[in-house]
Design a protein around this motif. Structure first.
Motif, mmCIF file in Angstrom:
data_model
loop_
_atom_site.group_PDB
_atom_site.id
_atom_site.type_symbol
_atom_site.label_atom_id
_atom_site.label_comp_id
_atom_site.label_asym_id
_atom_site.label_seq_id
_atom_site.Cartn_x
_atom_site.Cartn_y
_atom_site.Cartn_z
ATOM 1 N N TRP A 49 -11.726 -20.918 -21.264
ATOM 2 C CA TRP A 49 -12.201 -20.077 -20.200
ATOM 3 C C TRP A 49 -11.857 -21.116 -18.913
ATOM 4 N N HIS A 50 -12.008 -22.345 -19.069
ATOM 5 C CA HIS A 50 -11.914 -23.300 -17.939
ATOM 6 C C HIS A 50 -10.548 -23.636 -17.677
ATOM 7 N N GLN A 51 -9.650 -23.731 -18.531
ATOM 8 C CA GLN A 51 -8.220 -23.908 -18.493
ATOM 9 C C GLN A 51 -7.519 -22.776 -17.644
ATOM 10 N N GLY A 52 -7.975 -21.376 -18.007
ATOM 11 C CA GLY A 52 -7.585 -20.265 -16.893
ATOM 12 C C GLY A 52 -8.135 -18.932 -17.422
ATOM 13 N N ARG A 53 -8.346 -17.971 -16.671
ATOM 14 C CA ARG A 53 -8.598 -16.580 -17.000
ATOM 15 C C ARG A 53 -8.275 -15.655 -16.241
ATOM 16 N N ILE A 54 -8.772 -14.351 -16.500
ATOM 17 C CA ILE A 54 -8.039 -13.382 -15.725
ATOM 18 C C ILE A 54 -9.246 -13.211 -14.646
ATOM 19 N N GLU A 55 -8.963 -13.093 -13.180
ATOM 20 C CA GLU A 55 -9.786 -12.905 -12.205
ATOM 21 C C GLU A 55 -10.706 -11.743 -12.358
ATOM 22 N N GLY A 56 -11.783 -11.643 -12.288
ATOM 23 C CA GLY A 56 -12.808 -10.495 -12.470
ATOM 24 C C GLY A 56 -13.371 -10.346 -13.892
ATOM 25 N N ALA A 57 -12.815 -11.060 -14.707
ATOM 26 C CA ALA A 57 -13.327 -11.043 -16.162
ATOM 27 C C ALA A 57 -14.642 -11.846 -16.202
ATOM 28 N N ILE A 58 -15.367 -11.544 -17.071
ATOM 29 C CA ILE A 58 -16.727 -12.257 -17.491
ATOM 30 C C ILE A 58 -16.386 -12.970 -18.818
ATOM 31 N N HIS A 59 -17.060 -13.984 -18.846
ATOM 32 C CA HIS A 59 -16.925 -14.909 -20.148
ATOM 33 C C HIS A 59 -18.226 -14.775 -21.252
ATOM 34 N N TRP A 115 -0.952 -10.954 -19.980
ATOM 35 C CA TRP A 115 -1.313 -10.942 -18.637
ATOM 36 C C TRP A 115 -0.645 -11.804 -17.684
ATOM 37 N N THR A 116 -0.532 -13.105 -18.072
ATOM 38 C CA THR A 116 0.233 -14.176 -17.350
ATOM 39 C C THR A 116 1.829 -13.890 -17.343
ATOM 40 N N ARG A 117 2.115 -13.534 -18.560
ATOM 41 C CA ARG A 117 3.503 -13.342 -18.468
ATOM 42 C C ARG A 117 4.181 -12.185 -17.873
ATOM 43 N N GLU A 118 3.067 -11.148 -17.491
ATOM 44 C CA GLU A 118 3.418 -10.164 -16.719
ATOM 45 C C GLU A 118 3.497 -10.479 -14.777
ATOM 46 N N GLY A 119 2.795 -11.838 -14.897
ATOM 47 C CA GLY A 119 2.826 -12.277 -13.455
ATOM 48 C C GLY A 119 1.574 -11.842 -12.779
ATOM 49 N N LEU A 120 0.536 -11.434 -13.657
ATOM 50 C CA LEU A 120 -0.810 -11.056 -12.900
ATOM 51 C C LEU A 120 -1.620 -12.116 -12.620
ATOM 52 N N PRO A 121 -2.507 -11.767 -11.612
ATOM 53 C CA PRO A 121 -3.356 -13.037 -11.180
ATOM 54 C C PRO A 121 -4.009 -13.821 -12.128
ATOM 55 N N ILE A 122 -4.445 -15.145 -12.066
ATOM 56 C CA ILE A 122 -5.447 -15.673 -12.971
ATOM 57 C C ILE A 122 -5.850 -16.848 -12.232
ATOM 58 N N VAL A 123 -7.051 -17.262 -12.721
ATOM 59 C CA VAL A 123 -7.728 -18.165 -11.976
ATOM 60 C C VAL A 123 -8.208 -19.340 -12.978
ATOM 61 N N ASP A 124 -8.420 -20.674 -12.520
ATOM 62 C CA ASP A 124 -8.810 -21.662 -13.517
ATOM 63 C C ASP A 124 -9.898 -22.209 -12.573
ATOM 64 N N ASP A 125 -10.511 -23.290 -12.957
ATOM 65 C CA ASP A 125 -11.741 -23.982 -12.213
ATOM 66 C C ASP A 125 -11.285 -24.535 -10.869
ATOM 67 N N ALA A 126 -10.059 -24.700 -10.736
ATOM 68 C CA ALA A 126 -9.648 -25.262 -9.348
ATOM 69 C C ALA A 126 -9.087 -24.079 -8.438
ATOM 70 N N GLY A 127 -9.106 -22.691 -8.838
ATOM 71 C CA GLY A 127 -8.859 -21.623 -8.020
ATOM 72 C C GLY A 127 -7.755 -20.793 -8.483
ATOM 73 N N SER A 128 -7.138 -20.058 -7.645
ATOM 74 C CA SER A 128 -6.024 -18.943 -7.993
ATOM 75 C C SER A 128 -4.992 -19.538 -8.370
ATOM 76 N N LEU A 129 -4.083 -18.752 -9.448
ATOM 77 C CA LEU A 129 -2.756 -18.962 -9.957
ATOM 78 C C LEU A 129 -2.055 -17.752 -10.185
ATOM 79 N N THR A 130 -0.871 -17.604 -9.651
ATOM 80 C CA THR A 130 0.189 -16.556 -9.959
ATOM 81 C C THR A 130 1.400 -17.361 -10.427
ATOM 82 N N ARG A 131 1.785 -16.764 -11.597
ATOM 83 C CA ARG A 131 3.258 -17.249 -12.188
ATOM 84 C C ARG A 131 4.083 -15.968 -11.982
ATOM 85 N N ALA A 132 5.441 -16.244 -11.864
ATOM 86 C CA ALA A 132 6.456 -15.285 -11.786
ATOM 87 C C ALA A 132 6.528 -14.708 -13.191
ATOM 88 N N PRO A 133 6.832 -13.157 -13.179
ATOM 89 C CA PRO A 133 6.817 -12.379 -14.336
ATOM 90 C C PRO A 133 7.747 -12.831 -15.041
#
Length: 150
Positions: A49-59, A115-133
């Motif tokens: 969870w701390h490494q990265g997660r989908i924004e809006g998800a609960i843990h 989710w990440t491979r499709e380039g959808l937004p994720i967050v980690d403990d440092a903030g928002s991340l987006t990867r290219a699809p």
């Protein structure tokens, strides 16, 4: 080869059940955008969870669902669970636990990986991340952004 009526009915039942109990990252992203009423639950462990997660998800790690679900998610609320990806059955375990508690539940196939491979937004403990699809999982279009195109 033509299917017999029994084979056809079995195939229809099988695929209809999959769609009733599974969803995918693109459909979840569209559901978030449309304001659909569901709770997305990350059932992985705390380090993940701390490494990265989908924004809006609960843990809610799958092992903790029986004890904590009712405190976090009102009864009857639609739930979608995800774990790491297709090589992990943690989401299946989580979905089973929610189903045993009486929640309407779906498993997000592909999990966090797709989710990440499709380039959808994720967050980690440092903030928002987006990867290219990844072009092997999602078409890219300047006009429409990322979608599964199916």
């Amino acid at each position: 080869m033509t299917l017999t009526t029994t084979e056809r009915d079995a195939a229809i039942e099988h695929f209809a059940a999959k769609l009733r109990f599974e969803t995918d990252p693109s459909d979840i992203a569209a559901g978030f955008a449309a304001g659909d009423d569901f709770v997305l639950v990350d059932v992985r462990g705390h380090a993940s969870w701390h490494q990265g997660r989908i924004e809006g998800a609960i843990h809610l790690p799958h092992a903790e669902i029986p004890e904590r679900a009712a405190d976090l998610i009102p009864a009857g609320t639609a739930v979608v669970v995800y774990c790491w990806g297709p090589g992990c059955n943690g989401a299946t375990r989580g979905a089973l636990r929610f189903a045993r508690l009486g929640y309407p539940v779906k498993e997000m196939i592909g999990g966090f990986e797709y989710w990440t491979r499709e380039g959808l937004p994720i967050v980690d403990d440092a903030g928002s991340l987006t990867r290219a699809p990844d072009i092997l999982t999602a078409p890219r279009s300047a006009a429409t952004g990322v979608s599964c195109d199916c």
